[in-house]
Design an enzyme around this catalytic site. Sequence first.
Site, PDB file in Angstrom:
ATOM      1  N   ASP A 232      18.725  69.696   6.665  1.00  0.00           N
ATOM      2  CA  ASP A 232      18.654  70.618   5.537  1.00  0.00           C
ATOM      3  C   ASP A 232      20.071  70.732   4.974  1.00  0.00           C
ATOM      4  O   ASP A 232      20.935  71.350   5.576  1.00  0.00           O
ATOM      5  CB  ASP A 232      18.150  71.986   6.031  1.00  0.00           C
ATOM      6  CG  ASP A 232      18.183  73.053   4.940  1.00  0.00           C
ATOM      7  OD1 ASP A 232      18.622  72.762   3.819  1.00  0.00           O
ATOM      8  OD2 ASP A 232      17.768  74.204   5.239  1.00  0.00           O
TER       9      ASP A 232
ATOM     10  N   TRP B   3      18.163  80.008   8.434  1.00  0.00           N
ATOM     11  CA  TRP B   3      17.370  78.926   7.831  1.00  0.00           C
ATOM     12  C   TRP B   3      16.913  77.933   8.887  1.00  0.00           C
ATOM     13  O   TRP B   3      15.783  77.445   8.846  1.00  0.00           O
ATOM     14  CB  TRP B   3      18.144  78.240   6.701  1.00  0.00           C
ATOM     15  CG  TRP B   3      18.512  79.212   5.631  1.00  0.00           C
ATOM     16  CD1 TRP B   3      19.762  79.628   5.277  1.00  0.00           C
ATOM     17  CD2 TRP B   3      17.615  79.957   4.799  1.00  0.00           C
ATOM     18  NE1 TRP B   3      19.694  80.566   4.275  1.00  0.00           N
ATOM     19  CE2 TRP B   3      18.400  80.785   3.973  1.00  0.00           C
ATOM     20  CE3 TRP B   3      16.216  80.011   4.669  1.00  0.00           C
ATOM     21  CZ2 TRP B   3      17.837  81.658   3.025  1.00  0.00           C
ATOM     22  CZ3 TRP B   3      15.654  80.865   3.727  1.00  0.00           C
ATOM     23  CH2 TRP B   3      16.461  81.667   2.926  1.00  0.00           C
TER      24      TRP B   3
ATOM     25  N   LYS C  23      22.060  75.502  -5.349  1.00  0.00           N
ATOM     26  CA  LYS C  23      23.476  75.663  -5.011  1.00  0.00           C
ATOM     27  C   LYS C  23      24.311  74.606  -5.738  1.00  0.00           C
ATOM     28  O   LYS C  23      25.066  74.925  -6.632  1.00  0.00           O
ATOM     29  CB  LYS C  23      23.716  75.535  -3.491  1.00  0.00           C
ATOM     30  CG  LYS C  23      23.383  76.803  -2.719  1.00  0.00           C
ATOM     31  CD  LYS C  23      21.986  76.840  -2.288  1.00  0.00           C
ATOM     32  CE  LYS C  23      21.702  77.684  -1.093  1.00  0.00           C
ATOM     33  NZ  LYS C  23      21.135  78.998  -1.384  1.00  0.00           N
TER      34      LYS C  23
HETATM   35  C1  LIG Z   1      20.588  76.160   4.103  1.00  0.00           C
HETATM   36  C2  LIG Z   1      19.401  76.720   3.382  1.00  0.00           C
HETATM   37  N1  LIG Z   1      18.176  76.260   3.673  1.00  0.00           N
HETATM   38  C3  LIG Z   1      17.076  76.727   3.052  1.00  0.00           C
HETATM   39  C4  LIG Z   1      17.152  77.717   2.105  1.00  0.00           C
HETATM   40  C5  LIG Z   1      15.899  78.208   1.449  1.00  0.00           C
HETATM   41  O1  LIG Z   1      15.820  77.650   0.205  1.00  0.00           O
HETATM   42  P1  LIG Z   1      14.635  77.959  -0.808  1.00  0.00           P
HETATM   43  O2  LIG Z   1      14.871  79.362  -1.288  1.00  0.00           O
HETATM   44  O3  LIG Z   1      14.818  76.921  -1.864  1.00  0.00           O
HETATM   45  O4  LIG Z   1      13.359  77.838  -0.084  1.00  0.00           O
HETATM   46  C6  LIG Z   1      18.414  78.237   1.747  1.00  0.00           C
HETATM   47  C7  LIG Z   1      18.535  79.280   0.720  1.00  0.00           C
HETATM   48  O5  LIG Z   1      19.539  79.884   0.523  1.00  0.00           O
HETATM   49  C8  LIG Z   1      19.560  77.724   2.417  1.00  0.00           C
HETATM   50  O6  LIG Z   1      20.779  78.192   2.128  1.00  0.00           O
END
Ligand SMILES: Cc1ncc(COP(=O)(O)O)c(C=O)c1O
Length: 355
Positions: free
Chosen positions: A166, A99, A190
């Site tokens: 994030d 991520w 989550k």
């Molecule tokens: C730490 C983190 N950032 C970003 C994301 C991406 O999230 P989204 O699917 O809402 O774009 C996730 C998804 O699991 C994540 O765990």
Amino acid sequence: MKKHNFSAGPSILSEFTIKTTAAAVENFAGMGLSILEISHRSKEFVAVSDEARAMVKELLDVPSGYEVVFLGGGASLQFCMVPYNLLAKKAAYLDTGTWASNAIKEAKLFGEVDVVASSKEANYTYIPKGYTIPEDADYFHFTSNNTIYGTEMRYDPDVKVRMVCDMSSDMFSRPVDVSKYDIIYAGAQKNLAPAGVTLIIVREEALGHVERAIPTMLDYRTHIKKESMFNTPPVLPIYSALQTLKWYKEQGGVKAIEKINLEKAAILYDEIDGNKLFKGTVAVEDRSIMNVCFIMNDEYKELEADFASFAAAAGMVGIKGHRSAGGFRASLYNAMPKSSVEALITCMKEFEKQH
Ligand SMILES: Cc1ncc(COP(=O)(O)O)c(C=O)c1O
């Protein structure tokens, strides 16, 4: 049989959230209508949205000068919205996983990106330390919890530049010093609500320093000004988010939740370390309390599929590790009761006895 939901996301929500959301799908706020079919501008829903934003501020002690915004697009949209709004020349990013690297990729579209450190060469099994953040960076971006690998930075770093985080997979899992951050963002699926909404906490003063034109929908100021009602917001996920926030308050707030989270993670890591069949996958000091990753010890590798079936038969759901990490991952988000963690531990003990 009772199911124990260890899914990484979308993931377990509190029973309270599910029950009250289900009730609102039938009849929202005594309107005689489903929440699925009412106007987002109805006074009943505006009240939900206002209360949800106020409760985020209350639970996280958000200081004045910050606004709370609910947007669509997932956390992934924030990977581009952050640099769109904040990156004038150069930004610093810490690469701790998939991520984080997705966020880096987007930032590169907007300016220079200094990746201050990366643990990619070790398949992200630790959090890099001792890196230097250039003082001329517009901001420093990091991912507090690396959902896929099970590493976590459970502290608010001290840096001399603006800070963006994030927190998609550990938001509300511990108290956070919001005053150290300029933007915090988290996809809901989550620790908050069903997928479809992203929570953003933004310091208003951090905005308006880039010269580029920002499309209306991607400009945080649009959504701050319109109190997350510039366009149709994700009504149902925001309603569910409010229910989860109420439940957090009822549990005693994020400090009380952190205490339970620490207990849940400690008993599971103890079992992983003490059980001859299993071992952890990441540096002990960087272990996540949200996503607990483990694999079979080398001499028991061939038992992986058997343990997966054994656990599934005992009601464990979603413990398969991410394809890029392998093995197992038990996600212990805020709504996961300690009894489910104990059930997984019992399962691991029983499997050990059989081998
Ligand atoms: C730490 C983190 N950032 C970003 C994301 C991406 O999230 P989204 O699917 O809402 O774009 C996730 C998804 O699991 C994540 O765990």
